[in-house]
Scaffold this motif. Sequence first.
Motif: not given
Length: 340
Positions: A240-249, A254-258, A272-276, A290-292
């Motif tokens: 995306l032109p402006i990618p996300p800075d966070g993902i809630f899976s 799918a979160g580990v895959s991210a 740059e990208l926080a994931i939970i 490690a994934l939150s």
Amino acid sequence: MKKEITIYDLAKELNYSPSTISRALNNHKSISPKTIKKVKEQAEKMGYRPNTLAAGLRNNKSNTIGISISRINRHFLSSMISGIEETARKSGFNVIISQSDDKYENEVRNLKALYDSRISGLIVSLSMETVNTDHFKPFINQGIPVVFVDRVPQGFNTYKVVIDNYSAGYNATKHLIDKGCKRIAHFAGAQHRNVYQERKKGYLDALREHNIPVDEQLIIHFKTLSFEEGEKATNKLLKLPIPPDGIFSANDTAGVSAILCAKKKGVKIPEELAIIGFNDDPISSIVEPALSTMSHPAMKMGKIAAKRILNHSYKNHDEEVSEITVLRTEIIQRASSDKK
């Protein structure tokens, strides 16, 4: 194949009547401890096995709880089964486990087999495809208690054991907001399933309450929340032109895959990208970073579900049972969202 040993064979060997053998094997008070011991020792010696199926046919039920789940290799479901089995075993019950592989037709077929086995109760976590619940009606009509766990149907009056998915979704999203994320994507599961629908509602409300615009480009709906779907979705988001800075899976897979996909692209996590994720599967603590995640009290849910079956009166009910147990979850913060 050797001939199956029956109580008649034991009666002939010990010169007792078949009825005496039967009572002795069932520890009947009319039979002396000495005779009971003698009969049981001979039964073990000859390899006698009680015919529990026949007993079930006579009594129209067995001391068996049927379990229907999507996939046994999922940590949440295997933990839930452990809770069910531990509780059932303490009360002298056995369990029969069937898995649908998230297919509606498999679930229908499995439930028919469980019904024909005259189980005393049924514990279910619905397949991803299931919308129609007519295949549960024979159990309800026969007074066989049914407990839905986690993935539950809407408008079906029976026992249900769930977590507060809305609050969990809200708290997971707020966690990322508190870490400074402004563009938070959501990996959403199938929206006809209560768990994923409620998690998405929590995500949306958390954004709105913190004055963060909802961007539909950042919400990706999955069929099964698989590893492959997670990789595909992450690639799409990062382009995306402006990618996300966070993902809630909505799950950890799918979160580990991210995490793995983003790392391949050179994206720094969590800077740059926080994931939970969601569920606290073992894989969430093994991946680097490690994934939150959100805790999911699977074993406790299984124990409660089994107790609902065991405490059921087994009598005909004038009214349908409608009882919901709701458990809370909590954030398990790990490196994937620990932005400084």
